[in-house]
Design an enzyme around this catalytic site. Structure first.
Site, mmCIF file in Angstrom:
data_model
loop_
_atom_site.group_PDB
_atom_site.id
_atom_site.type_symbol
_atom_site.label_atom_id
_atom_site.label_comp_id
_atom_site.label_asym_id
_atom_site.label_seq_id
_atom_site.Cartn_x
_atom_site.Cartn_y
_atom_site.Cartn_z
ATOM 1 N N LYS A 1 0.805 -1.221 0.000
ATOM 2 C CA LYS A 1 0.000 0.000 0.000
ATOM 3 C C LYS A 1 0.837 1.270 0.000
ATOM 4 O O LYS A 1 0.469 2.268 -0.628
ATOM 5 C CB LYS A 1 -0.974 -0.022 1.177
ATOM 6 C CG LYS A 1 -2.022 -1.127 1.006
ATOM 7 C CD LYS A 1 -3.057 -1.113 2.099
ATOM 8 C CE LYS A 1 -4.049 -2.258 1.892
ATOM 9 N NZ LYS A 1 -5.110 -2.276 2.890
ATOM 10 N N LYS B 1 -1.301 2.559 9.196
ATOM 11 C CA LYS B 1 -1.751 1.419 8.397
ATOM 12 C C LYS B 1 -0.580 0.495 8.089
ATOM 13 O O LYS B 1 0.541 0.956 7.852
ATOM 14 C CB LYS B 1 -2.367 1.883 7.077
ATOM 15 C CG LYS B 1 -3.681 2.619 7.214
ATOM 16 C CD LYS B 1 -4.264 2.924 5.840
ATOM 17 C CE LYS B 1 -5.641 3.540 5.940
ATOM 18 N NZ LYS B 1 -6.223 3.767 4.591
ATOM 19 N N GLU C 1 -1.465 8.002 7.167
ATOM 20 C CA GLU C 1 -2.301 8.902 6.383
ATOM 21 C C GLU C 1 -3.069 9.822 7.316
ATOM 22 O O GLU C 1 -3.331 9.478 8.474
ATOM 23 C CB GLU C 1 -3.322 8.103 5.552
ATOM 24 C CG GLU C 1 -2.712 7.298 4.438
ATOM 25 C CD GLU C 1 -3.756 6.521 3.640
ATOM 26 O OE1 GLU C 1 -4.891 6.375 4.145
ATOM 27 O OE2 GLU C 1 -3.428 6.079 2.538
ATOM 28 N N GLU D 1 -9.817 2.154 -5.254
ATOM 29 C CA GLU D 1 -10.636 2.495 -4.094
ATOM 30 C C GLU D 1 -10.239 3.868 -3.544
ATOM 31 O O GLU D 1 -9.062 4.189 -3.432
ATOM 32 C CB GLU D 1 -10.493 1.425 -3.011
ATOM 33 C CG GLU D 1 -10.781 0.031 -3.557
ATOM 34 C CD GLU D 1 -11.300 -0.923 -2.508
ATOM 35 O OE1 GLU D 1 -11.435 -0.528 -1.334
ATOM 36 O OE2 GLU D 1 -11.585 -2.071 -2.874
ATOM 37 N N ASN E 1 -7.273 -2.867 -5.810
ATOM 38 C CA ASN E 1 -7.413 -4.320 -5.744
ATOM 39 C C ASN E 1 -7.218 -4.889 -7.143
ATOM 40 O O ASN E 1 -7.958 -4.551 -8.061
ATOM 41 C CB ASN E 1 -8.792 -4.716 -5.200
ATOM 42 C CG ASN E 1 -8.886 -4.444 -3.716
ATOM 43 O OD1 ASN E 1 -8.020 -4.827 -2.947
ATOM 44 N ND2 ASN E 1 -9.923 -3.745 -3.300
ATOM 45 N N ARG F 1 -7.863 -7.616 -8.720
ATOM 46 C CA ARG F 1 -8.646 -8.847 -8.857
ATOM 47 C C ARG F 1 -10.113 -8.480 -9.038
ATOM 48 O O ARG F 1 -10.484 -7.319 -8.951
ATOM 49 C CB ARG F 1 -8.499 -9.712 -7.598
ATOM 50 C CG ARG F 1 -8.842 -8.940 -6.325
ATOM 51 C CD ARG F 1 -8.947 -9.798 -5.104
ATOM 52 N NE ARG F 1 -8.973 -9.021 -3.885
ATOM 53 C CZ ARG F 1 -10.026 -8.399 -3.390
ATOM 54 N NH1 ARG F 1 -11.175 -8.432 -4.052
ATOM 55 N NH2 ARG F 1 -9.974 -7.737 -2.263
ATOM 56 N N VAL G 1 -15.738 -9.014 -4.613
ATOM 57 C CA VAL G 1 -16.939 -9.696 -4.139
ATOM 58 C C VAL G 1 -18.188 -9.014 -4.700
ATOM 59 O O VAL G 1 -19.132 -9.662 -5.167
ATOM 60 C CB VAL G 1 -17.002 -9.707 -2.591
ATOM 61 C CG1 VAL G 1 -18.326 -10.277 -2.093
ATOM 62 C CG2 VAL G 1 -15.831 -10.487 -2.007
#
Length: 451
Positions: free
Chosen positions: A116, A158, A200, A275, A290, A292, A295
């Site tokens: 990230k 994070k 952040e 995102e 992401n 991929r 969901v």
């Protein structure tokens, strides 16, 4: 085009991929652990191979077993779905080395966007708005303290290798920083084997809005508009919708352009999601990418009439995209149905489903791998179904979801159906006036049998 695809996953996403492959005339291979022998994805695939016992690290995460299954079945491509190995650069590279097309991001792309702190630095270089904070990994606590002061409290620590809320700490004042730094690093080390941290600015009253993108091998990308994923518990999404009730035409245009810019800057190939956190003033900041399928991809499919799995397969086979962006024509809501007890702090509830009655009717889609008699194993994620409603307006989609949830009967295990039914009547949700902090104050009503 591929002749046979092995699906390195389980449950509803494996079944979802099988369905599109069948429509495209592509043979499929299911892999399964011993706990999943009776799962529907095993029954509906053309071939199925057991790859180990129930624990994930001995089956769905065991790369050697998956590659062996692909070799003995003569598959020519591997689709990882989401979760498990879908964002594992080592797996992507091994597939490549063994002559299997990995239907997902390249090893380099996964490494660039999976870390990230590195992803954020890349996006800054691309000119995509990022949350103020550290330029990369924070070397030590002394630097952490300095960066926090420069950024201005509140801040968010994070984990660089993080996900699912692990290794995250909100810090509101300097005296709490050291405890947060130490506990976040310990949690990250335990969860990911890596205690690198970045920082952040904490965005107050944020919404979590993501943009679906698709890129091809020629470096061209397009977006398919947004999904609002702000209803979360412990950083895990509970329900999603598109279009976002917070969205304006200008914001959609600006975020869509930023997402396409991000994808084209890194020459992204495949389906992915950029995102963003969006503050109350509708300023947006890159959060993560992401690499991929997500969901919640069905709600995008419903509002733009577009099969994202099909597009993933086509792009992996070298087909170019049109470059056209897609805007929502309808409104869609997805409720994740988990085998959890919402009246008992969402405690997992594995076991046998004794009775199942699925909802239906116009504008109702149910993606699931479970059925009456199915035993939900305790070894994996608790999500057992995704209920999606689609309508002309948000109000109609909510009404349809209420009706579908009332029809949806699962007995034998506890599920989150009662939570979603209550959510659909919640004034803040109905008005569209919610943020990622929504669940901090949400209280479940007493169950009907106890009233």
């Amino acid at each position: 085009m591929f002749k046979k695809i092995l699906i390195a996953n389980r449950g509803e996403i494996a079944l979802r991929i099988i369905r599109t492959c069948r429509e495209m005339g592509i043979k499929t291979v299911a892999v399964y652990s011993k706990a999943d022998e009776e799962s529907l994805h095993v029954r509906f695939a053309d071939e199925a191979v057991c790859i180990g016992p129930a624990p994930s690290n001995e089956s769905y995460l065991k790369i050697s077993n998956i590659i062996a299954a692909a070799e003995i079945t003569n598959a020519d491509a591997i689709h990882p779905g989401y979760g498990f190995l879908s964002e594992n650069s080592k797996f992507s590279k091994i597939c490549e080395e063994h002559g299997f097309k990995f239907i997902g991001a390249s090893p380099d792309m996964i490494d660039r966007m999976g870390n990230k702190a590195r992803a954020k630095a890349t996006m800054r270089e691309a000119g995509v708005p990022c949350v103020p904070g550290s330029e990369g990994v924070i070397p030590d606590f002394k630097a952490c303290k300095k960066i926090a002061k420069e950024t201005g409290y509140p801040v968010m620590l994070k984990a660089s290798a993080g996900g699912g809320g692990k290794g995250m700490r909100a810090v509101w004042k300097e005296e709490d920083l050291q405890d947060a730094w130490e506990s976040a690093r310990q949690e990250s080390k335990a969860a990911f084997g890596n205690d690198d941290m970045y920082m952040e600015k904490l965005i107050e009253e944020p919404r979590h809005i993501e943009i679906q993108i698709v890129g091809d091998s020629n470096g061209k990308a397009c977006h398919l508009s947004e999904r609002d994923c702000s209803i979360q518990r412990r950083h895990q999404k509970l329900t999603e919708e598109t279009p976002s009730p917070f969205m304006t035409k200008k914001l959609r245009d600006d975020m869509g352009k930023a997402a396409v810019k991000a994808a084209e800057f890194i020459k992204y190939e495949g389906a992915g999601t950029v995102e963003f956190l969006v503050d109350k003033h509708r300023k947006f900041y890159f959060m993560e990418m992401n690499t991929r399928i997500q969901v919640e991809h069905p709600i995008t499919e419903q509002v733009v009439d577009y099969d994202l799995i099909r597009e993933q397969i086509l792009v992996a086979a070298g087909v170019s995209i049109s470059g056209k962006n897609y805007l929502p024509k309808l409104h869609a809501i997805e409720c994740r149905i988990n085998a959890e007890d919402p009246y008992n702090n969402f405690r997992p509830s594995p076991g046998r489903i004794e009775v199942l009655h699925a909802p239906g009717g116009h504008g109702v889609r149910l993606d699931t791998h479970v059925y009456a008699g199915y035993i939900i194993p305790p070894n994996y994620d608790s999500m057992i179904a995704k209920l999606i409603t689609t309508a002309q307006t948000r109000e109609e989609a909510i009404s349809k979801m209420k009706r579908a949830l009332d029809e949806f009967v699962i007995e034998g295990v506890k599920t989150t159906i009662p939570f979603h039914r209550q959510l659909m009547d919640d004034p803040a949700y109905v008005s569209g006036n919610y943020t990622t902090a929504f669940m901090d104050t949400f209280v479940m009503n007493e169950p009907e049998e106890e009233k």
